[in-house]
Design a protein around this motif. Structure first.
Motif, mmCIF file in Angstrom:
data_model
loop_
_atom_site.group_PDB
_atom_site.id
_atom_site.type_symbol
_atom_site.label_atom_id
_atom_site.label_comp_id
_atom_site.label_asym_id
_atom_site.label_seq_id
_atom_site.Cartn_x
_atom_site.Cartn_y
_atom_site.Cartn_z
ATOM 1 N N HIS A 25 0.862 -1.186 0.000
ATOM 2 C CA HIS A 25 0.000 0.000 0.000
ATOM 3 C C HIS A 25 0.897 1.234 0.000
ATOM 4 O O HIS A 25 1.652 1.466 0.947
ATOM 5 C CB HIS A 25 -0.909 -0.002 1.225
ATOM 6 N N ALA A 26 0.809 2.029 -1.067
ATOM 7 C CA ALA A 26 1.800 3.084 -1.283
ATOM 8 C C ALA A 26 1.214 4.489 -1.253
ATOM 9 O O ALA A 26 1.809 5.421 -1.788
ATOM 10 C CB ALA A 26 2.503 2.854 -2.619
ATOM 11 N N ASP A 27 0.061 4.670 -0.615
ATOM 12 C CA ASP A 27 -0.535 6.003 -0.627
ATOM 13 C C ASP A 27 0.055 6.933 0.431
ATOM 14 O O ASP A 27 -0.165 8.138 0.378
ATOM 15 C CB ASP A 27 -2.059 5.925 -0.469
ATOM 16 N N GLU A 28 0.812 6.389 1.401
ATOM 17 C CA GLU A 28 1.471 7.245 2.373
ATOM 18 C C GLU A 28 2.654 6.507 2.992
ATOM 19 O O GLU A 28 2.679 5.266 3.033
ATOM 20 C CB GLU A 28 0.495 7.714 3.444
ATOM 21 N N PRO A 29 3.662 7.245 3.498
ATOM 22 C CA PRO A 29 4.882 6.613 4.010
ATOM 23 C C PRO A 29 4.638 5.596 5.122
ATOM 24 O O PRO A 29 5.309 4.559 5.172
ATOM 25 C CB PRO A 29 5.698 7.810 4.520
ATOM 26 N N ALA A 30 3.692 5.867 6.019
ATOM 27 C CA ALA A 30 3.452 4.945 7.134
ATOM 28 C C ALA A 30 3.040 3.567 6.636
ATOM 29 O O ALA A 30 3.476 2.534 7.173
ATOM 30 C CB ALA A 30 2.384 5.520 8.061
ATOM 31 N N LYS A 31 2.210 3.530 5.595
ATOM 32 C CA LYS A 31 1.773 2.247 5.045
ATOM 33 C C LYS A 31 2.914 1.549 4.298
ATOM 34 O O LYS A 31 3.054 0.332 4.366
ATOM 35 C CB LYS A 31 0.574 2.458 4.112
ATOM 36 N N LEU A 32 3.719 2.331 3.590
ATOM 37 C CA LEU A 32 4.879 1.762 2.905
ATOM 38 C C LEU A 32 5.813 1.095 3.914
ATOM 39 O O LEU A 32 6.262 -0.041 3.720
ATOM 40 C CB LEU A 32 5.628 2.858 2.151
ATOM 41 N N ASP A 33 6.096 1.808 5.002
ATOM 42 C CA ASP A 33 6.990 1.268 6.031
ATOM 43 C C ASP A 33 6.427 -0.013 6.629
ATOM 44 O O ASP A 33 7.157 -1.004 6.803
ATOM 45 C CB ASP A 33 7.210 2.307 7.131
ATOM 46 N N GLN A 34 5.129 -0.009 6.948
ATOM 47 C CA GLN A 34 4.545 -1.193 7.573
ATOM 48 C C GLN A 34 4.549 -2.388 6.623
ATOM 49 O O GLN A 34 4.806 -3.521 7.042
ATOM 50 C CB GLN A 34 3.107 -0.889 8.017
ATOM 51 N N CYS A 35 4.300 -2.137 5.352
ATOM 52 C CA CYS A 35 4.316 -3.234 4.377
ATOM 53 C C CYS A 35 5.707 -3.841 4.251
ATOM 54 O O CYS A 35 5.853 -5.062 4.156
ATOM 55 C CB CYS A 35 3.823 -2.739 3.013
ATOM 56 N N PHE A 36 6.744 -3.003 4.275
ATOM 57 C CA PHE A 36 8.102 -3.528 4.179
ATOM 58 C C PHE A 36 8.484 -4.295 5.443
ATOM 59 O O PHE A 36 9.232 -5.274 5.379
ATOM 60 C CB PHE A 36 9.093 -2.404 3.893
ATOM 61 N N VAL A 37 7.971 -3.868 6.595
ATOM 62 C CA VAL A 37 8.179 -4.640 7.827
ATOM 63 C C VAL A 37 7.519 -6.011 7.695
ATOM 64 O O VAL A 37 8.114 -7.042 8.031
ATOM 65 C CB VAL A 37 7.606 -3.885 9.049
ATOM 66 N N ASP A 38 6.284 -6.028 7.192
ATOM 67 C CA ASP A 38 5.559 -7.299 7.027
ATOM 68 C C ASP A 38 6.290 -8.221 6.047
ATOM 69 O O ASP A 38 6.365 -9.436 6.262
ATOM 70 C CB ASP A 38 4.139 -7.030 6.529
ATOM 71 N N ILE A 39 6.821 -7.636 4.967
ATOM 72 C CA ILE A 39 7.540 -8.439 3.977
ATOM 73 C C ILE A 39 8.807 -9.034 4.610
ATOM 74 O O ILE A 39 9.140 -10.203 4.396
ATOM 75 C CB ILE A 39 7.912 -7.590 2.752
ATOM 76 N N SER A 40 9.506 -8.220 5.394
ATOM 77 C CA SER A 40 10.717 -8.696 6.056
ATOM 78 C C SER A 40 10.426 -9.900 6.943
ATOM 79 O O SER A 40 11.178 -10.881 6.957
ATOM 80 C CB SER A 40 11.350 -7.570 6.885
ATOM 81 N N ILE A 41 9.320 -9.838 7.657
ATOM 82 C CA ILE A 41 8.938 -10.950 8.535
ATOM 83 C C ILE A 41 8.541 -12.165 7.713
ATOM 84 O O ILE A 41 8.933 -13.299 8.013
ATOM 85 C CB ILE A 41 7.784 -10.508 9.460
ATOM 86 N N GLU A 42 7.755 -11.948 6.635
ATOM 87 C CA GLU A 42 7.307 -13.064 5.794
ATOM 88 C C GLU A 42 8.490 -13.769 5.120
ATOM 89 O O GLU A 42 8.479 -14.986 4.948
ATOM 90 C CB GLU A 42 6.332 -12.557 4.729
ATOM 91 N N LEU A 43 9.493 -12.985 4.755
ATOM 92 C CA LEU A 43 10.669 -13.573 4.113
ATOM 93 C C LEU A 43 11.600 -14.257 5.109
ATOM 94 O O LEU A 43 12.548 -14.934 4.718
ATOM 95 C CB LEU A 43 11.453 -12.494 3.358
ATOM 96 N N GLY A 44 11.348 -14.056 6.396
ATOM 97 C CA GLY A 44 12.217 -14.651 7.401
ATOM 98 C C GLY A 44 13.491 -13.868 7.627
ATOM 99 O O GLY A 44 14.438 -14.368 8.234
ATOM 100 N N LEU A 45 13.525 -12.621 7.151
ATOM 101 C CA LEU A 45 14.701 -11.785 7.352
ATOM 102 C C LEU A 45 14.769 -11.284 8.784
ATOM 103 O O LEU A 45 15.851 -10.993 9.305
ATOM 104 C CB LEU A 45 14.677 -10.594 6.387
ATOM 105 N N GLU A 46 13.610 -11.161 9.418
ATOM 106 C CA GLU A 46 13.505 -10.761 10.819
ATOM 107 C C GLU A 46 12.340 -11.507 11.447
ATOM 108 O O GLU A 46 11.415 -11.944 10.759
ATOM 109 C CB GLU A 46 13.227 -9.259 10.951
ATOM 110 N N THR A 47 12.380 -11.617 12.749
ATOM 111 C CA THR A 47 11.210 -12.102 13.475
ATOM 112 C C THR A 47 10.347 -10.897 13.824
ATOM 113 O O THR A 47 10.800 -9.745 13.717
ATOM 114 C CB THR A 47 11.617 -12.833 14.762
ATOM 115 N N ALA A 48 9.118 -11.152 14.236
ATOM 116 C CA ALA A 48 8.230 -10.054 14.611
ATOM 117 C C ALA A 48 8.821 -9.255 15.771
ATOM 118 O O ALA A 48 8.640 -8.033 15.859
ATOM 119 C CB ALA A 48 6.855 -10.607 14.987
ATOM 120 N N GLU A 49 9.541 -9.929 16.658
ATOM 121 C CA GLU A 49 10.151 -9.250 17.803
ATOM 122 C C GLU A 49 11.327 -8.389 17.370
ATOM 123 O O GLU A 49 11.593 -7.337 17.959
ATOM 124 C CB GLU A 49 10.624 -10.266 18.848
ATOM 125 N N GLU A 50 12.039 -8.822 16.342
ATOM 126 C CA GLU A 50 13.213 -8.090 15.874
ATOM 127 C C GLU A 50 12.850 -6.899 14.991
ATOM 128 O O GLU A 50 13.625 -5.930 14.893
ATOM 129 C CB GLU A 50 14.136 -9.027 15.077
#
Length: 292
Positions: A25-50
């Motif tokens: 979702h790219a309509d505002e920076p906050a949503k962009l940031d949250q989506c990239f956090v979610d992608i990082s977790i889904e890819l296993g690059l980070e845990t939800a805690e990290e």
């Protein structure tokens, strides 16, 4: 115009060609940031805690997109597609509703993947991509618009006289807008109206306004807003949109007037600057705007 629906349909039809598809979702920076956090977790690059630093999460995701090695992430365990036979994952990144494409600068990926953007700004076609391959979505022509209306109302095999001609007339009245056609199709089905009956109602101004505000889903994936809602938000002033964005961060049940009062005074220079008994802040704001 159906930008999001087309992007979703493209992803669905081509899912076998990619190992990973990311919807951002790219309509505002906050949503962009949250989506990239979610992608990082889904890819296993980070845990939800990290995943506590959005800049780090974004950097990790961009790093993976630049060098998408399957075996380096947990996504390898879930990939059932045969999109790529090697160890490099093929990916599709969809930026949805990037109406300010300049926001994508910090999030634009490097690598051999595919990027799709939906936007109202034509600049999105050539701001970052090396080659401009965007599509400008136009209103549906009367033939395509009537075909969509007939399909959504299940009137394809209708015995109604001149159904095709009437459907084209309705589509033309709705300017060929897919959202409008979809919304009116829901009304026709729910109210069990014939196409001619609907057209007669739509031609009356007092009924047309009510139709714009009525929303019946024609499918489980139908657009959540009515035409009146979309147009209403688009017509709001910058100040009103800002006030709504502030309120979205607050508890809807206990928004205190004191939080918004000073902001309203800044937005509207002539707005009363002292508290008083009587109408609530929001009513005073609306009354002020209605009279100015």
């Amino acid at each position: 115009m159906g930008k999001t629906e087309l992007a979703a349909e493209f992803a669905l039809r081509n899912k076998e060609n990619f190992d990973a598809i990311f919807w951002v979702h790219a309509d505002e920076p906050a949503k962009l940031d949250q989506c990239f956090v979610d992608i990082s977790i889904e890819l296993g690059l980070e845990t939800a805690e990290e995943a506590t630093n959005q800049i780090i999460s974004r950097s990790l995701v961009k790093g993976w997109l630049a060098n998408p090695i399957k075996s380096s992430t947990t996504i390898a365990e879930d990939i059932s597609s045969t999109a790529s036979s090697g160890n490099d994952a093929l990916w599709l990144l969809i930026f949805e509703n990037a109406d300010d494409p300049k926001l994508l600068g910090d999030y634009w990926p490097e690598g051999r993947g595919s990027v799709q953007i939906t936007s109202r700004d034509p600049l999105a076609k050539r701001l970052f991509p090396s080659n401009s391959s965007g599509l400008d979505l136009e209103s549906l022509n009367p033939v395509d618009g009537s075909a969509l209306l007939l399909k959504l109302t299940e009137s394809n095999g209708s015995s109604e006289e001149n159904a095709d001609q009437m459907a084209q007339q309705i589509s033309t009245s709705l300017a060929g807008l897919p959202l409008a056609i979809s919304q009116m199709a829901g009304i026709i089905r729910r109210q069990e109206l014939s196409l001619s009956e609907f057209q007669s109602i739509y031609e009356e101004d007092k009924h047309r306004v009510a139709l714009y505000r009525t929303k019946y889903n024609t499918s489980t994936k139908a657009y959540k807003c009515s035409i009146a809602t979309v147009w209403g938000f688009e017509k709001l002033s910058t100040e009103a949109k800002t006030l709504l964005k502030i309120m979205l961060l607050l508890d809807p049940d206990v928004i205190q007037e004191s939080i918004l009062f000073n902001a309203a005074a800044l937005m509207f220079p002539c707005f009363p600057r002292r508290h008083s008994r009587g109408p609530s802040l929001m009513k005073r704001v609306l009354n002020y705007r209605n009279h100015h």
